[in-house]
Design a protein around this motif. Structure first.
Motif, PDB file in Angstrom:
ATOM      1  N   LEU A  56      15.489 -19.094  15.463  1.00  0.00           N
ATOM      2  CA  LEU A  56      14.469 -18.798  14.425  1.00  0.00           C
ATOM      3  C   LEU A  56      13.622 -17.659  15.062  1.00  0.00           C
ATOM      4  O   LEU A  56      12.632 -17.793  15.539  1.00  0.00           O
ATOM      5  CB  LEU A  56      13.621 -20.073  14.215  1.00  0.00           C
ATOM      6  CG  LEU A  56      13.877 -21.144  13.281  1.00  0.00           C
ATOM      7  CD1 LEU A  56      12.866 -22.171  13.314  1.00  0.00           C
ATOM      8  CD2 LEU A  56      14.033 -20.565  11.902  1.00  0.00           C
ATOM      9  N   TRP A  57      14.295 -16.494  15.408  1.00  0.00           N
ATOM     10  CA  TRP A  57      13.672 -15.212  16.154  1.00  0.00           C
ATOM     11  C   TRP A  57      13.180 -15.545  17.544  1.00  0.00           C
ATOM     12  O   TRP A  57      12.488 -15.047  17.966  1.00  0.00           O
ATOM     13  CB  TRP A  57      12.246 -14.912  15.307  1.00  0.00           C
ATOM     14  CG  TRP A  57      12.202 -14.921  13.986  1.00  0.00           C
ATOM     15  CD1 TRP A  57      12.010 -16.064  13.086  1.00  0.00           C
ATOM     16  CD2 TRP A  57      12.186 -13.809  12.909  1.00  0.00           C
ATOM     17  NE1 TRP A  57      11.760 -15.472  11.855  1.00  0.00           N
ATOM     18  CE2 TRP A  57      11.987 -14.227  11.637  1.00  0.00           C
ATOM     19  CE3 TRP A  57      12.490 -12.433  13.373  1.00  0.00           C
ATOM     20  CZ2 TRP A  57      11.838 -13.386  10.559  1.00  0.00           C
ATOM     21  CZ3 TRP A  57      12.291 -11.688  12.100  1.00  0.00           C
ATOM     22  CH2 TRP A  57      12.060 -12.099  10.755  1.00  0.00           C
ATOM     23  N   SER A 117       2.119 -21.876  17.447  1.00  0.00           N
ATOM     24  CA  SER A 117       0.965 -22.338  16.725  1.00  0.00           C
ATOM     25  C   SER A 117       0.011 -22.876  17.837  1.00  0.00           C
ATOM     26  O   SER A 117      -1.312 -22.529  17.371  1.00  0.00           O
ATOM     27  CB  SER A 117       1.446 -24.001  15.978  1.00  0.00           C
ATOM     28  OG  SER A 117       2.308 -23.698  15.141  1.00  0.00           O
ATOM     29  N   VAL A 120      -1.685 -19.382  18.736  1.00  0.00           N
ATOM     30  CA  VAL A 120      -2.755 -19.013  17.752  1.00  0.00           C
ATOM     31  C   VAL A 120      -4.073 -19.845  17.947  1.00  0.00           C
ATOM     32  O   VAL A 120      -5.032 -18.987  18.023  1.00  0.00           O
ATOM     33  CB  VAL A 120      -2.170 -19.022  16.438  1.00  0.00           C
ATOM     34  CG1 VAL A 120      -3.342 -18.601  15.363  1.00  0.00           C
ATOM     35  CG2 VAL A 120      -1.017 -17.896  16.287  1.00  0.00           C
ATOM     36  N   TYR A 149       1.653 -14.902   8.927  1.00  0.00           N
ATOM     37  CA  TYR A 149       1.931 -16.519   9.403  1.00  0.00           C
ATOM     38  C   TYR A 149       1.785 -16.653  10.614  1.00  0.00           C
ATOM     39  O   TYR A 149       2.019 -15.731  11.278  1.00  0.00           O
ATOM     40  CB  TYR A 149       3.754 -16.448   9.127  1.00  0.00           C
ATOM     41  CG  TYR A 149       3.930 -17.948   9.778  1.00  0.00           C
ATOM     42  CD1 TYR A 149       3.420 -19.106   8.973  1.00  0.00           C
ATOM     43  CD2 TYR A 149       4.687 -18.223  10.706  1.00  0.00           C
ATOM     44  CE1 TYR A 149       3.715 -20.543   9.234  1.00  0.00           C
ATOM     45  CE2 TYR A 149       5.257 -19.370  10.986  1.00  0.00           C
ATOM     46  CZ  TYR A 149       4.582 -20.570  10.328  1.00  0.00           C
ATOM     47  OH  TYR A 149       4.983 -21.861  10.635  1.00  0.00           O
ATOM     48  N   HIS A 150       0.866 -17.486  11.043  1.00  0.00           N
ATOM     49  CA  HIS A 150       0.287 -17.727  12.255  1.00  0.00           C
ATOM     50  C   HIS A 150       0.456 -19.312  12.522  1.00  0.00           C
ATOM     51  O   HIS A 150      -0.303 -19.927  13.284  1.00  0.00           O
ATOM     52  CB  HIS A 150      -1.275 -17.239  12.384  1.00  0.00           C
ATOM     53  CG  HIS A 150      -1.468 -16.013  12.080  1.00  0.00           C
ATOM     54  ND1 HIS A 150      -0.933 -15.042  12.772  1.00  0.00           N
ATOM     55  CD2 HIS A 150      -1.959 -15.219  10.887  1.00  0.00           C
ATOM     56  CE1 HIS A 150      -1.300 -13.685  12.248  1.00  0.00           C
ATOM     57  NE2 HIS A 150      -1.903 -13.956  11.323  1.00  0.00           N
ATOM     58  N   GLY A 151       1.795 -19.708  12.432  1.00  0.00           N
ATOM     59  CA  GLY A 151       1.825 -21.247  12.564  1.00  0.00           C
ATOM     60  C   GLY A 151       1.252 -22.275  11.877  1.00  0.00           C
ATOM     61  O   GLY A 151       0.551 -21.748  10.778  1.00  0.00           O
ATOM     62  N   GLU A 224      -0.193  -9.975  12.408  1.00  0.00           N
ATOM     63  CA  GLU A 224       1.312  -9.596  13.160  1.00  0.00           C
ATOM     64  C   GLU A 224       1.373  -8.184  13.054  1.00  0.00           C
ATOM     65  O   GLU A 224       1.488  -7.718  12.116  1.00  0.00           O
ATOM     66  CB  GLU A 224       2.322 -10.581  12.170  1.00  0.00           C
ATOM     67  CG  GLU A 224       2.109 -11.967  12.142  1.00  0.00           C
ATOM     68  CD  GLU A 224       2.980 -12.450  11.095  1.00  0.00           C
ATOM     69  OE1 GLU A 224       2.401 -12.500  10.034  1.00  0.00           O
ATOM     70  OE2 GLU A 224       4.096 -12.762  11.227  1.00  0.00           O
ATOM     71  N   SER A 229       7.562 -13.733   9.207  1.00  0.00           N
ATOM     72  CA  SER A 229       7.979 -14.938   8.129  1.00  0.00           C
ATOM     73  C   SER A 229       8.047 -14.519   6.809  1.00  0.00           C
ATOM     74  O   SER A 229       8.671 -15.099   6.056  1.00  0.00           O
ATOM     75  CB  SER A 229       7.067 -16.262   8.308  1.00  0.00           C
ATOM     76  OG  SER A 229       7.295 -16.639   9.465  1.00  0.00           O
ATOM     77  N   ASP A 257      -0.643 -11.224  16.997  1.00  0.00           N
ATOM     78  CA  ASP A 257       0.331 -12.383  17.181  1.00  0.00           C
ATOM     79  C   ASP A 257       1.696 -11.810  17.317  1.00  0.00           C
ATOM     80  O   ASP A 257       2.498 -11.455  16.189  1.00  0.00           O
ATOM     81  CB  ASP A 257       0.141 -13.330  15.788  1.00  0.00           C
ATOM     82  CG  ASP A 257       1.037 -14.306  15.806  1.00  0.00           C
ATOM     83  OD1 ASP A 257       1.739 -14.393  16.626  1.00  0.00           O
ATOM     84  OD2 ASP A 257       0.817 -15.400  15.092  1.00  0.00           O
ATOM     85  N   VAL A 259       4.364 -13.367  18.349  1.00  0.00           N
ATOM     86  CA  VAL A 259       5.157 -14.436  18.522  1.00  0.00           C
ATOM     87  C   VAL A 259       6.738 -14.079  18.211  1.00  0.00           C
ATOM     88  O   VAL A 259       7.742 -14.670  18.746  1.00  0.00           O
ATOM     89  CB  VAL A 259       4.699 -15.718  17.814  1.00  0.00           C
ATOM     90  CG1 VAL A 259       5.990 -16.873  17.437  1.00  0.00           C
ATOM     91  CG2 VAL A 259       3.738 -16.580  18.336  1.00  0.00           C
ATOM     92  N   ILE A 260       6.821 -13.169  17.184  1.00  0.00           N
ATOM     93  CA  ILE A 260       8.294 -12.664  16.896  1.00  0.00           C
ATOM     94  C   ILE A 260       8.568 -11.468  17.513  1.00  0.00           C
ATOM     95  O   ILE A 260       9.659 -11.053  18.026  1.00  0.00           O
ATOM     96  CB  ILE A 260       8.272 -12.668  15.332  1.00  0.00           C
ATOM     97  CG1 ILE A 260       8.672 -13.891  14.771  1.00  0.00           C
ATOM     98  CG2 ILE A 260       9.258 -11.721  14.815  1.00  0.00           C
ATOM     99  CD1 ILE A 260       8.879 -14.051  13.266  1.00  0.00           C
ATOM    100  N   ARG A 410      17.804 -16.049   7.508  1.00  0.00           N
ATOM    101  CA  ARG A 410      16.466 -16.658   7.236  1.00  0.00           C
ATOM    102  C   ARG A 410      15.985 -16.357   5.711  1.00  0.00           C
ATOM    103  O   ARG A 410      16.200 -15.394   5.595  1.00  0.00           O
ATOM    104  CB  ARG A 410      15.531 -16.333   8.169  1.00  0.00           C
ATOM    105  CG  ARG A 410      15.435 -17.113   9.625  1.00  0.00           C
ATOM    106  CD  ARG A 410      15.117 -18.632   9.350  1.00  0.00           C
ATOM    107  NE  ARG A 410      13.966 -18.969   8.881  1.00  0.00           N
ATOM    108  CZ  ARG A 410      13.758 -20.426   8.472  1.00  0.00           C
ATOM    109  NH1 ARG A 410      14.792 -21.023   8.269  1.00  0.00           N
ATOM    110  NH2 ARG A 410      12.593 -20.696   7.676  1.00  0.00           N
TER     111      ARG A 410
END
Ligand code: PXG
Length: 444
Positions: A56-57, A117, A120, A149-151, A224, A229, A257, A259-260, A410
C-alpha cells in the motif's frame, strides 16, 4: 518456490473484520496473498502477481529484504521492547539523528509512532501545543483540503477531505475548515508531472479562509504535497510555494503529510526536497520501515522543538506518546532500511526511472473511457469514466481484473493508482503498463 499445499477454506474467512474492505463481497470471492519477494507476491495457490503498488505505497525497497530481516532478528534477540516514556534506548536516538541528517532545512527532530494516522494526529497536537506555548492559544483551527487523506484518527478524518471517511462519524473535530482540492481535469488533463494551471489561485483560497476566520484563530494547515489516496493528484505548479508564503505571512504552521511521498517516491528523500518547500512539520510512515514493522513519525523544525522546550525542566513538555513510540524493532528495521536506500541509491533510482514510468503511464492514453492520466516520481493515477448509475464499479472491476491478470493496483472510485517498489526494473514497468492496459480494456 513451494506454494502452500491448500488455500484456506472459505469458511475460515469469517472472523476477521477486514479494514477498508467490502467484507461480504470479499469473503465470497477472496483475493489472498501468501508470499512476497522483490517486486512480486504469490497467492496461496502459487500464482505470481507483480506488485504495482509497493503493497500500500509502502514497500519502497521491495519485499523480503534480507538486511532488514536480520536487523529485526538481531534486535529481537538483544532487546524485544523498551519503554520510551522517561526512559530511552540507544537505537531511537541513533535513528532520529540519522533522519535529522537526511531531512531538508532545519527539520531536525523526530517524534515516533506506529502509523500514518498516529503521525497525523501527533502532528496536529504538536502544532496546537506549539501555538499555545508561544502565547497564541487562540489559534485552534486546523485547515485541511478536499480530497485529502490523513489516515483514520479523529484528527485525521477531521482535516481529511474524503466523504466516506467522514460521514459515519458525526461532527468530528470542531473548528476545521477545508481548502478546495487541486484536481482540475478540465484544464490539466493528461499533464505530465506538475500540472500548469491553477496553482497560485488554488493556494490563494487559503487567504479567503484566513479572511473569514482571522489568522489569530488558525494553528495549522495540513496537505499532502501530492495527494495519494484520492487518485494521485500532483499539485499544480507554484501551489505549495504559495501555500508556504501565505502560512508565513499569517503565522500559520504548514504540515506536509508525506506518508506516501516520503522516502523516495518522488525521486528525492521527501517531497519537501522535490519542491524545495520546507514545512514546519512533516508526517511520515510506510517507507520509513519498508512496512516490515509498523512505524510512523513526525519530523519537526528546530523552532517547533525549541518552542516547546520551555517551562521548568522537570515538566513533561508534550503530554503525548504511545506505548510503542520508537519500538526497538521498528527502529532497527528503519535503520536497516536507511542503509538500503543509501547503499542502493534508491531515491536516485526512483528519479531516473520516473521519465520511463511517465512515458509508460501516458501510453495508456486513448484506451476506452480513460479521461485523465497523471504522474509524478514513480507513481501515477488513471481516471476512467464511471458506469452510468454505478460510481466506482468500473474502478473495482479493473482492480479485480488486474489481479486476475497478475498485477496489483489500487482503486479509488473509478481511478486506478500505481506506485511500484523503487527497485522495479524497466522491463517490469513494461509488464505493469501492459497488464494495466489489458485490465482497462477488459472493463470498458
Ligand atoms: N496520510 C497519508 C497521506 C496516507 O496516505 C495515512 C496518512 C495513514 O497512514 P496509516 O499508516 O495509518 O494507514 C495515509 C495512508 C490507498 C491507501 O489505497 C493509502 C493509505 C492507506 C491505505 C490505502 O491509497 N495511506
Amino acid at each position: 518456490m513451494t506454494p502452500p499445499a491448500t488455500a484456506p477454506a472459505a469458511n475460515n474467512l469469517e472472523a476477521f473484520f477486514m479494514p477498508f474492505t467490502a467484507n461480504r463481497q470479499f469473503k465470497k470471492n477472496p483475493r489472498l496473498l501468501a508470499r512476497a519477494k522483490g517486486v512480486h507476491y504469490w497467492t496461496p495457490e502459487g500464482r505470481k502477481v507483480i506488485d504495482g503498488t509497493a503493497g500500500l505505497w509502502c514497500v519502497n525497497a521491495g519485499h523480503g529484504r534480507e538486511e532488514i530481516k536480520q536487523a529485526i532478528a538481531r534486535q529481537l534477540e538483544e532487546m524485544d521492547y523498551a519503554p520510551s516514556f522517561q526512559m530511552g534506548h540507544p537505537k531511537s536516538f541513533e535513528l532520529a539523528a540519522r533522519h535529522a541528517a537526511m531531512l531538508p532545512g532545519d527539520l531536525d527532530h523526530a517524534f515516533y509512532c506506529n502509523s500514518g494516522s498516529e503521525a497525523v494526529d501527533s502532528a496536529l497536537k504538536i502544532a496546537l501545543a506549539w501555538q499555545r506555548a508561544r502565547g497564541q492559544g487562540t489559534r485552534t483551527r486546523l485547515i485541511g483540503r478536499e480530497r485529502g487523506y490523513h489516515g483514520v484518527g479523529f484528527g485525521g478524518i477531521s482535516v481529511g477531505g474524503m466523504v466516506n471517511n467522514r460521514k459515519q462519524w458525526g461532527v468530528l473535530l470542531p473548528g476545521v475548515d477545508h481548502m478546495p482540492h487541486t484536481h482540475l481535469p478540465a484544464k490539466n488533463a493528461f499533464s505530465r508531472g506538475l500540472p500548469e494551471h491553477g496553482g497560485v489561485e488554488l493556494a490563494d483560497e487559503l487567504e479567503r479562509i484566513v479572511a473569514l476566520h482571522d489568522a489569530s484563530t488558525i494553528a495549522a494547515v495540513i496537505v499532502e504535497p501530492c495527494a495519494g489516496s484520492t487518485g494521485y493528484l500532483p499539485p499544480p505548479k507554484g501551489y505549495l510555494q504559495r501555500l508556504r508564503q501565505i502560512c508565513d505571512k499569517h503565522g500559520i504552521l504548514l504540515i506536509f503529510d508525506e506518508v506516501i511521498t516520503g522516502f523516495g517516491r518522488l525521486g528525492t528523500g521527501f517531497a519537501a526536497d522535490f519542491f524545495n518547500v520546507i514545512p514546519d512539520l512533516m508526517t511520515v510512515a510506510k517507507g520509513i520501515s519498508n512496512a516490515t514493522v509498523p512505524m510512523g513519525g513526525v519530523f519537526v523544525r528546530k523552532h517547533i522543538y525549541d518552542g516547546l522546550m520551555n517551562g521548568p525542566e522537570n515538566v513533561v513538555e508534550l503530554f503525548h506518546g504511545y506505548t510503542y513510540s520508537a519500538h526497538p524493532l521498528a527502529c532497527a528495521a528503519a535503520s536497516a532500511v536507511l542503509d538500503i536506500y543509501k547503499d542502493e541509491g534508491l531515491f536516485q533510482r526512483s528519479a531516473e526511472l520516473s521519465k520511463y514510468w511517465e512515458d509508460g503511464m501516458h501510453s495508456l492514453k486513448g484506451l476506452p473511457g480513460v479521461t485523465d492520466i497523471r504522474n509524478l516520481g514513480l507513481a501515477g493515477g488513471i481516471d476512467m469514466e464511471g458506469r452510468k448509475d454505478a460510481p466506482g464499479a468500473r474502478g473495482y472491476d479493473t482492480f479485480v481484473k488486474a489481479f486476475e491478470l497478475g498485477l496489483m493496483v489500487r482503486q479509488a472510485a473509478d481511478t486506478i493508482a500505481m506506485s511500484p517498489p523503487l527497485v522495479i526494473e524497466k522491463n517490469q514497468i513494461d509488464e505493469i503498463i501492459d497488464l494495466a492496459g489489458k485490465a482497462i480494456k477488459a472493463t470498458a
